[in-house]
Design an enzyme around this catalytic site. Structure first.
Site, PDB file in Angstrom:
ATOM      1  N   CYS A   5       0.857  -1.186   0.000  1.00 16.13           N
ATOM      2  CA  CYS A   5       0.000   0.000   0.000  1.00 16.13           C
ATOM      3  C   CYS A   5       0.892   1.235   0.000  1.00 16.13           C
ATOM      4  O   CYS A   5       1.682   1.444   0.926  1.00 16.13           O
ATOM      5  CB  CYS A   5      -0.929   0.006   1.211  1.00 16.13           C
ATOM      6  SG  CYS A   5      -1.817   1.580   1.393  1.00 16.13           S
ATOM      7  N   ASP A  31      -0.256  16.556  -2.432  1.00 17.29           N
ATOM      8  CA  ASP A  31      -0.427  15.636  -3.552  1.00 17.29           C
ATOM      9  C   ASP A  31       0.729  15.818  -4.538  1.00 17.29           C
ATOM     10  O   ASP A  31       1.144  16.941  -4.829  1.00 17.29           O
ATOM     11  CB  ASP A  31      -1.766  15.881  -4.253  1.00 17.29           C
ATOM     12  CG  ASP A  31      -2.170  14.716  -5.142  1.00 17.29           C
ATOM     13  OD1 ASP A  31      -3.128  14.010  -4.789  1.00 17.29           O
ATOM     14  OD2 ASP A  31      -1.510  14.512  -6.184  1.00 17.29           O
ATOM     15  N   HIS A  47      -4.903   1.410   8.145  1.00 22.70           N
ATOM     16  CA  HIS A  47      -5.231   1.076   6.752  1.00 22.70           C
ATOM     17  C   HIS A  47      -6.710   0.729   6.630  1.00 22.70           C
ATOM     18  O   HIS A  47      -7.169  -0.275   7.170  1.00 22.70           O
ATOM     19  CB  HIS A  47      -4.390  -0.095   6.227  1.00 22.70           C
ATOM     20  CG  HIS A  47      -4.712  -0.416   4.800  1.00 22.70           C
ATOM     21  ND1 HIS A  47      -4.161   0.260   3.752  1.00 22.70           N
ATOM     22  CD2 HIS A  47      -5.584  -1.310   4.262  1.00 22.70           C
ATOM     23  CE1 HIS A  47      -4.661  -0.193   2.617  1.00 22.70           C
ATOM     24  NE2 HIS A  47      -5.529  -1.159   2.905  1.00 22.70           N
ATOM     25  N   ASN A  87     -12.662   9.937  -3.330  1.00 22.43           N
ATOM     26  CA  ASN A  87     -12.992   9.054  -4.441  1.00 22.43           C
ATOM     27  C   ASN A  87     -13.093   7.637  -3.902  1.00 22.43           C
ATOM     28  O   ASN A  87     -12.194   7.183  -3.182  1.00 22.43           O
ATOM     29  CB  ASN A  87     -11.910   9.126  -5.519  1.00 22.43           C
ATOM     30  CG  ASN A  87     -11.828  10.496  -6.155  1.00 22.43           C
ATOM     31  OD1 ASN A  87     -12.829  11.187  -6.294  1.00 22.43           O
ATOM     32  ND2 ASN A  87     -10.619  10.910  -6.532  1.00 22.43           N
ATOM     33  N   GLY A  93     -13.179   6.811  -9.259  1.00 23.10           N
ATOM     34  CA  GLY A  93     -11.863   7.297  -9.673  1.00 23.10           C
ATOM     35  C   GLY A  93     -10.770   7.095  -8.641  1.00 23.10           C
ATOM     36  O   GLY A  93      -9.711   7.719  -8.718  1.00 23.10           O
ATOM     37  N   HIS A  98      -6.254   3.223  -0.206  1.00 23.95           N
ATOM     38  CA  HIS A  98      -6.116   3.537   1.222  1.00 23.95           C
ATOM     39  C   HIS A  98      -6.937   4.807   1.403  1.00 23.95           C
ATOM     40  O   HIS A  98      -6.641   5.826   0.752  1.00 23.95           O
ATOM     41  CB  HIS A  98      -4.638   3.750   1.575  1.00 23.95           C
ATOM     42  CG  HIS A  98      -4.371   4.048   3.033  1.00 23.95           C
ATOM     43  ND1 HIS A  98      -3.434   3.335   3.770  1.00 23.95           N
ATOM     44  CD2 HIS A  98      -4.878   4.983   3.867  1.00 23.95           C
ATOM     45  CE1 HIS A  98      -3.405   3.824   5.005  1.00 23.95           C
ATOM     46  NE2 HIS A  98      -4.259   4.832   5.074  1.00 23.95           N
ATOM     47  N   HIS A 100      -8.552   8.177   1.777  1.00 22.67           N
ATOM     48  CA  HIS A 100      -7.930   9.495   1.877  1.00 22.67           C
ATOM     49  C   HIS A 100      -8.917  10.549   1.428  1.00 22.67           C
ATOM     50  O   HIS A 100      -9.821  10.289   0.634  1.00 22.67           O
ATOM     51  CB  HIS A 100      -6.643   9.576   1.044  1.00 22.67           C
ATOM     52  CG  HIS A 100      -6.813   9.196  -0.389  1.00 22.67           C
ATOM     53  ND1 HIS A 100      -6.875   7.880  -0.801  1.00 22.67           N
ATOM     54  CD2 HIS A 100      -6.955   9.945  -1.504  1.00 22.67           C
ATOM     55  CE1 HIS A 100      -7.035   7.847  -2.114  1.00 22.67           C
ATOM     56  NE2 HIS A 100      -7.092   9.096  -2.570  1.00 22.67           N
ATOM     57  N   HIS A 102      -9.042  14.418  -0.229  1.00 18.98           N
ATOM     58  CA  HIS A 102      -8.333  15.497  -0.910  1.00 18.98           C
ATOM     59  C   HIS A 102      -8.849  16.828  -0.366  1.00 18.98           C
ATOM     60  O   HIS A 102     -10.068  17.071  -0.387  1.00 18.98           O
ATOM     61  CB  HIS A 102      -8.625  15.478  -2.416  1.00 18.98           C
ATOM     62  CG  HIS A 102      -8.212  14.238  -3.135  1.00 18.98           C
ATOM     63  ND1 HIS A 102      -7.124  14.196  -3.992  1.00 18.98           N
ATOM     64  CD2 HIS A 102      -8.744  12.988  -3.160  1.00 18.98           C
ATOM     65  CE1 HIS A 102      -7.018  12.987  -4.516  1.00 18.98           C
ATOM     66  NE2 HIS A 102      -7.990  12.233  -4.029  1.00 18.98           N
TER      67      HIS A 102
HETATM   68  P1  AMP Z   1      -7.295   8.989  -5.743  1.00 16.25           P
HETATM   69  O1  AMP Z   1      -7.250   9.037  -7.245  1.00 16.25           O
HETATM   70  O2  AMP Z   1      -8.480   9.656  -5.131  1.00 16.25           O
HETATM   71  O3  AMP Z   1      -7.073   7.587  -5.242  1.00 16.25           O
HETATM   72  O4  AMP Z   1      -6.080   9.877  -5.248  1.00 16.25           O
HETATM   73  C1  AMP Z   1      -4.766   9.420  -5.194  1.00 16.25           C
HETATM   74  C2  AMP Z   1      -3.900  10.638  -5.216  1.00 16.25           C
HETATM   75  O5  AMP Z   1      -2.613  10.268  -4.765  1.00 16.25           O
HETATM   76  C3  AMP Z   1      -3.725  11.267  -6.602  1.00 16.25           C
HETATM   77  O6  AMP Z   1      -4.208  12.612  -6.586  1.00 16.25           O
HETATM   78  C4  AMP Z   1      -2.206  11.191  -6.824  1.00 16.25           C
HETATM   79  O7  AMP Z   1      -1.699  12.327  -7.502  1.00 16.25           O
HETATM   80  C5  AMP Z   1      -1.677  11.082  -5.409  1.00 16.25           C
HETATM   81  N1  AMP Z   1      -0.378  10.449  -5.257  1.00 16.25           N
HETATM   82  C6  AMP Z   1       0.041   9.298  -5.843  1.00 16.25           C
HETATM   83  N2  AMP Z   1       1.295   9.002  -5.408  1.00 16.25           N
HETATM   84  C7  AMP Z   1       1.655   9.989  -4.539  1.00 16.25           C
HETATM   85  C8  AMP Z   1       2.816  10.246  -3.747  1.00 16.25           C
HETATM   86  N3  AMP Z   1       3.877   9.421  -3.769  1.00 16.25           N
HETATM   87  N4  AMP Z   1       2.835  11.357  -2.973  1.00 16.25           N
HETATM   88  C9  AMP Z   1       1.779  12.184  -2.949  1.00 16.25           C
HETATM   89  N5  AMP Z   1       0.648  12.000  -3.647  1.00 16.25           N
HETATM   90  C10 AMP Z   1       0.586  10.903  -4.433  1.00 16.25           C
END
Ligand code: AMP
Length: 114
Positions: A5, A31, A47, A87, A93, A98, A100, A102
């Site tokens: 993860c 992000d 998690h 999401n 999307g 995990h 989260h 935004h």
């Molecule tokens: P989601 O599409 O809602 O699952 O959001 C996942 C988010 O994680 C996306 O906006 C990615 O740009 C972001 N993301 C992916 N890898 C990383 C990382 N290593 N550090 C920070 N953000 C990340």
């Protein structure tokens, strides 16, 4: 911690992040591909794969995320408002499995979608 993860690895410090907030329950970091001047991910340390997996046993983590969101918004100067997005699943999307949230802000956001 769940194997493989990405966000569990960030929480564990195995993968670097641009951290903006941390407490016992929550980590928040910028992000990697920001979609607004302020784009921060707020992640429970436990998690939980997605919103669909929130239940009585873990919903306190969600409350802690929202307590953190209010603090972060103040620290980031989002006094005129912001949007919190989750999401869930393929149609929602979600790309990192995990839970989260935004925080999107620092600009006037479109009134479309939500
Ligand atoms: P989601 O599409 O809602 O699952 O959001 C996942 C988010 O994680 C996306 O906006 C990615 O740009 C972001 N993301 C992916 N890898 C990383 C990382 N290593 N550090 C920070 N953000 C990340």
């Amino acid at each position: 911690m769940a194997n493989d993860c990405l966000f569990c690895k960030i929480i564990a410090g195995e993968i670097p992040s641009n951290k903006v907030y941390e407490d016992e329950y929550v980590l928040a970091f910028r992000d990697i591909a920001p979609q607004a001047p302020v784009h921060i991910l707020v992640v429970p340390k436990e998690h939980i794969c997605c919103a669909n997996a929130v239940d009585e046993s873990n919903s306190a983590c969600v409350a802690k995320c929202f307590e953190a969101i209010a603090k972060i918004a103040k620290a980031e100067g989002l006094d005129n408002g912001y949007r919190v997005i989750n999401n869930c699943g393929a149609d929602g999307g979600q790309t990192v499995m995990h839970l989260h949230f935004h925080i999107i802000g620092g600009m006037k956001l479109s009134e479309k979608v939500v």
